[in-house]
Design a protein around this motif. Structure first.
Motif, PDB file in Angstrom:
ATOM      1  N   LEU A   1       6.757   3.585   0.345  1.00 14.98           N
ATOM      2  CA  LEU A   1       6.960   4.991   0.710  1.00 14.98           C
ATOM      3  C   LEU A   1       7.290   5.787  -0.548  1.00 14.98           C
ATOM      4  CD1 LEU A   1       7.442   7.323   2.725  1.00 14.98           C
ATOM      5  CD2 LEU A   1       9.818   6.525   2.892  1.00 14.98           C
ATOM      6  N   ASP A   2       6.377   6.671  -0.952  1.00 12.55           N
ATOM      7  CA  ASP A   2       6.659   7.565  -2.070  1.00 12.55           C
ATOM      8  C   ASP A   2       7.133   8.896  -1.493  1.00 12.55           C
ATOM      9  OD1 ASP A   2       6.209   9.678  -4.084  1.00 12.55           O
ATOM     10  OD2 ASP A   2       5.400   8.041  -5.298  1.00 12.55           O
ATOM     11  N   THR A   3       8.382   9.264  -1.819  1.00 11.51           N
ATOM     12  CA  THR A   3       8.971  10.462  -1.194  1.00 11.51           C
ATOM     13  C   THR A   3       8.300  11.744  -1.675  1.00 11.51           C
ATOM     14  OG1 THR A   3      10.696  10.414  -2.899  1.00 11.51           O
ATOM     15  CG2 THR A   3      11.239   9.445  -0.745  1.00 11.51           C
ATOM     16  N   CYS A   4       7.858  11.790  -2.934  1.00 12.73           N
ATOM     17  CA  CYS A   4       7.147  12.983  -3.428  1.00 12.73           C
ATOM     18  C   CYS A   4       5.823  13.149  -2.695  1.00 12.73           C
ATOM     19  CB  CYS A   4       6.927  12.880  -4.943  1.00 12.73           C
ATOM     20  SG  CYS A   4       5.903  14.205  -5.635  1.00 12.73           S
ATOM     21  N   HIS A   5       5.100  12.039  -2.530  1.00 15.17           N
ATOM     22  CA  HIS A   5       3.804  12.110  -1.843  1.00 15.17           C
ATOM     23  C   HIS A   5       4.003  12.461  -0.367  1.00 15.17           C
ATOM     24  CE1 HIS A   5       2.167   9.037  -5.033  1.00 15.17           C
ATOM     25  NE2 HIS A   5       2.589  10.159  -5.559  1.00 15.17           N
ATOM     26  N   ALA A   6       5.030  11.884   0.255  1.00 14.60           N
ATOM     27  CA  ALA A   6       5.303  12.174   1.672  1.00 14.60           C
ATOM     28  C   ALA A   6       5.613  13.663   1.861  1.00 14.60           C
ATOM     29  CB  ALA A   6       6.467  11.318   2.164  1.00 14.60           C
TER      30      ALA A   6
ATOM     31  N   ILE B   1       0.843  -1.197   0.000  1.00 17.93           N
ATOM     32  CA  ILE B   1       0.000   0.000   0.000  1.00 17.93           C
ATOM     33  C   ILE B   1       0.879   1.248   0.000  1.00 17.93           C
ATOM     34  CG2 ILE B   1      -1.811   1.261   1.219  1.00 17.93           C
ATOM     35  CD1 ILE B   1      -2.675  -1.409   2.481  1.00 17.93           C
ATOM     36  N   GLU B   2       0.579   2.154  -0.946  1.00 17.90           N
ATOM     37  CA  GLU B   2       1.392   3.361  -1.126  1.00 17.90           C
ATOM     38  C   GLU B   2       0.722   4.587  -0.515  1.00 17.90           C
ATOM     39  OE1 GLU B   2       2.363   4.137  -5.220  1.00 17.90           O
ATOM     40  OE2 GLU B   2       3.297   6.064  -4.755  1.00 17.90           O
ATOM     41  N   ASN B   3       1.532   5.425   0.130  1.00 19.42           N
ATOM     42  CA  ASN B   3       1.020   6.709   0.629  1.00 19.42           C
ATOM     43  C   ASN B   3       0.726   7.634  -0.538  1.00 19.42           C
ATOM     44  OD1 ASN B   3       3.994   6.827   0.376  1.00 19.42           O
ATOM     45  ND2 ASN B   3       3.759   8.940   1.055  1.00 19.42           N
TER      46      ASN B   3
ATOM     47  N   LEU C   1      12.322   4.419  -9.378  1.00 23.62           N
ATOM     48  CA  LEU C   1      12.234   5.816  -9.796  1.00 23.62           C
ATOM     49  C   LEU C   1      10.981   5.988 -10.648  1.00 23.62           C
ATOM     50  CD1 LEU C   1      15.937   6.239 -10.997  1.00 23.62           C
ATOM     51  CD2 LEU C   1      15.005   6.842  -8.741  1.00 23.62           C
ATOM     52  N   GLU C   2      10.161   6.955 -10.269  1.00 24.30           N
ATOM     53  CA  GLU C   2       8.999   7.333 -11.090  1.00 24.30           C
ATOM     54  C   GLU C   2       9.190   8.778 -11.549  1.00 24.30           C
ATOM     55  OE1 GLU C   2       5.383   4.814  -9.046  1.00 24.30           O
ATOM     56  OE2 GLU C   2       5.984   6.682  -8.086  1.00 24.30           O
ATOM     57  N   THR C   3      10.427   9.096 -11.843  1.00 24.54           N
ATOM     58  CA  THR C   3      10.794  10.461 -12.227  1.00 24.54           C
ATOM     59  C   THR C   3      10.561  10.660 -13.718  1.00 24.54           C
ATOM     60  OG1 THR C   3      13.031   9.583 -12.432  1.00 24.54           O
ATOM     61  CG2 THR C   3      12.506  10.756 -10.402  1.00 24.54           C
TER      62      THR C   3
ATOM     63  N   VAL D   1      10.637   1.807  -1.925  1.00 24.01           N
ATOM     64  CA  VAL D   1      10.604   3.282  -1.936  1.00 24.01           C
ATOM     65  C   VAL D   1      10.388   3.730  -3.372  1.00 24.01           C
ATOM     66  CG1 VAL D   1      11.917   5.407  -1.593  1.00 24.01           C
ATOM     67  CG2 VAL D   1      12.051   3.577   0.110  1.00 24.01           C
ATOM     68  N   HIS D   2       9.384   4.556  -3.583  1.00 29.44           N
ATOM     69  CA  HIS D   2       9.250   5.292  -4.839  1.00 29.44           C
ATOM     70  C   HIS D   2      10.036   6.569  -4.638  1.00 29.44           C
ATOM     71  CE1 HIS D   2       5.254   3.370  -6.452  1.00 29.44           C
ATOM     72  NE2 HIS D   2       6.311   2.624  -6.668  1.00 29.44           N
ATOM     73  N   LEU D   3      11.238   6.598  -5.201  1.00 32.95           N
ATOM     74  CA  LEU D   3      12.142   7.728  -4.949  1.00 32.95           C
ATOM     75  C   LEU D   3      11.935   8.780  -6.030  1.00 32.95           C
ATOM     76  CD1 LEU D   3      14.290   8.244  -2.719  1.00 32.95           C
ATOM     77  CD2 LEU D   3      16.005   7.766  -4.458  1.00 32.95           C
ATOM     78  N   ASN D   4      11.183   9.807  -5.655  1.00 40.75           N
ATOM     79  CA  ASN D   4      10.819  10.868  -6.593  1.00 40.75           C
ATOM     80  C   ASN D   4      11.057  12.210  -5.928  1.00 40.75           C
ATOM     81  OD1 ASN D   4       9.610   8.938  -8.426  1.00 40.75           O
ATOM     82  ND2 ASN D   4       7.905   8.817  -6.978  1.00 40.75           N
ATOM     83  N   ASN D   5      11.545  13.172  -6.711  1.00 45.44           N
ATOM     84  CA  ASN D   5      11.584  14.541  -6.219  1.00 45.44           C
ATOM     85  C   ASN D   5      10.233  15.185  -6.519  1.00 45.44           C
ATOM     86  OD1 ASN D   5      12.510  17.066  -5.213  1.00 45.44           O
ATOM     87  ND2 ASN D   5      14.595  16.541  -5.876  1.00 45.44           N
TER      88      ASN D   5
ATOM     89  N   ARG E   1       3.294  16.163  -8.262  1.00 41.47           N
ATOM     90  CA  ARG E   1       4.012  16.383  -9.526  1.00 41.47           C
ATOM     91  C   ARG E   1       5.461  15.978  -9.311  1.00 41.47           C
ATOM     92  NH1 ARG E   1       3.191  22.091 -11.970  1.00 41.47           N
ATOM     93  NH2 ARG E   1       4.104  22.738  -9.977  1.00 41.47           N
ATOM     94  N   HIS E   2       5.803  14.784  -9.842  1.00 43.05           N
ATOM     95  CA  HIS E   2       7.145  14.230  -9.655  1.00 43.05           C
ATOM     96  C   HIS E   2       8.174  15.057 -10.435  1.00 43.05           C
ATOM     97  CE1 HIS E   2       5.404   9.966  -8.714  1.00 43.05           C
ATOM     98  NE2 HIS E   2       4.838  10.916  -8.009  1.00 43.05           N
ATOM     99  N   ALA E   3       9.383  15.127  -9.891  1.00 42.86           N
ATOM    100  CA  ALA E   3      10.485  15.834 -10.546  1.00 42.86           C
ATOM    101  C   ALA E   3      11.704  14.918 -10.558  1.00 42.86           C
ATOM    102  CB  ALA E   3      10.805  17.129  -9.785  1.00 42.86           C
TER     103      ALA E   3
HETATM  104 ZN   LIG Z   1       4.579   6.385  -6.416  1.00 43.69          ZN
END
Ligand SMILES: [Zn+2]
Length: 269
Positions: free
Chosen positions: A178-183, A145-147, A249-251, A207-211, A222-224
């Protein structure tokens, strides 16, 4: 396989006819020197069940960390029967299809209830989703489950909501993404986020590591690129390091951009 497998979201990788698009996800992973791929098994905005993939055996045998992302339309929390019941069915079908490609897990958003609803009903709908599946032998791959970034009465937008959700689903072995952009969008403190989440869920599976293109607490999704957003890149690297689990990465960007991000991250980790 590296200690922190680094994958990239590559979408379905199929043509409209269901053939591999330019070699499909495995070709994309090779281009980027990725350790893993996150794929869609059906239209992410639609309700169609996944079809068998031509590269299922190859994905399973690839040694890559394969993750499947469920369609965004799924919402097993909602009080709306016409959404919740098909969502639950589709989740089960995607879990079966994810197992067929050797996926380590099936990512699904936490979902939400309507503003007028008690979020406790949404938690109970999640609990029932796992409980019913458990009666049938459980999901064939872990459901992660993703935040999410925004939205009222979301199940996994705020840490206190996440705690309520985990009271309902933790016992069934639910996993967490854990999605860092969403967090960041939800105003979570990224310097302590790994410990804060683990104190609730006991685990971070991915981890979905997104800026982010937006400031902290914006509720915007809005991912960067890793090195071109509002979140300091070192902070993202630190989250990946402390989480110690696979990264996707979902960048935004093309294969060359993602290859550069993977190289940056691999060197930093
Ligand atoms: Zn994500």
């Amino acid at each position: 396989m590296h200690a922190h497998p680094i994958g990239v979201h590559v979408g379905a990788g199929l043509t409209d006819d269901g053939a591999l698009d330019a070699g499909g996800p495995l070709a994309r992973a090779a281009e980027m020197d990725a350790d893993g791929v996150q794929v869609f098994l059906a239209d992410p905005q639609g309700w169609k069940a996944p079809k068998p993939r031509p590269d299922a055996d190859d994905l399973r045998a690839s040694g890559l960390a394969v993750v499947v992302h469920a369609p965004y339309v799924l919402n097993v929390a909602t009080t709306n029967n016409r959404i919740r019941i098909p969502s639950r069915k589709l989740l089960g079908k995607h879990a079966e299809a994810a197992a067929a490609v050797g996926a380590r897990g099936l990512v699904v958003h936490g979902g939400h209830v309507l503003t007028a609803d008690d979020p406790a009903v949404g938690v109970d709908n999640w609990r029932k989703t796992f409980a019913r599946q458990a009666d049938d032998g459980g999901f064939p791959v872990p459901v992660l489950i993703e935040n999410t970034a925004g939205g009222g009465n979301a199940m996994a937008r705020d840490l206190d909501a996440l705690a309520r959700l985990w009271d309902g689903v933790g016992e069934f072995g639910a996993g967490f993404v854990l999605d860092t952009c969403h967090a960041w969008a939800a105003g979570w403190d990224l310097t302590t986020v790994v410990a804060d989440v683990r104190a609730i869920t006991g685990r971070i599976d991915l981890v979905h590591l997104n800026n982010s293109r937006d400031p902290a607490g914006s509720s915007r999704d809005r991912h960067a690129p890793l090195a071109a957003g509002e979140i300091p890149t070192e902070l993202l690297v630190e989250v990946a390091r402390t989480a110690g689990c696979p990264v996707v990465l979902e960048t935004p960007g093309d294969a060359a951009d993602h290859a550069a991000e993977i190289a940056l991250l691999r060197a930093a980790l």
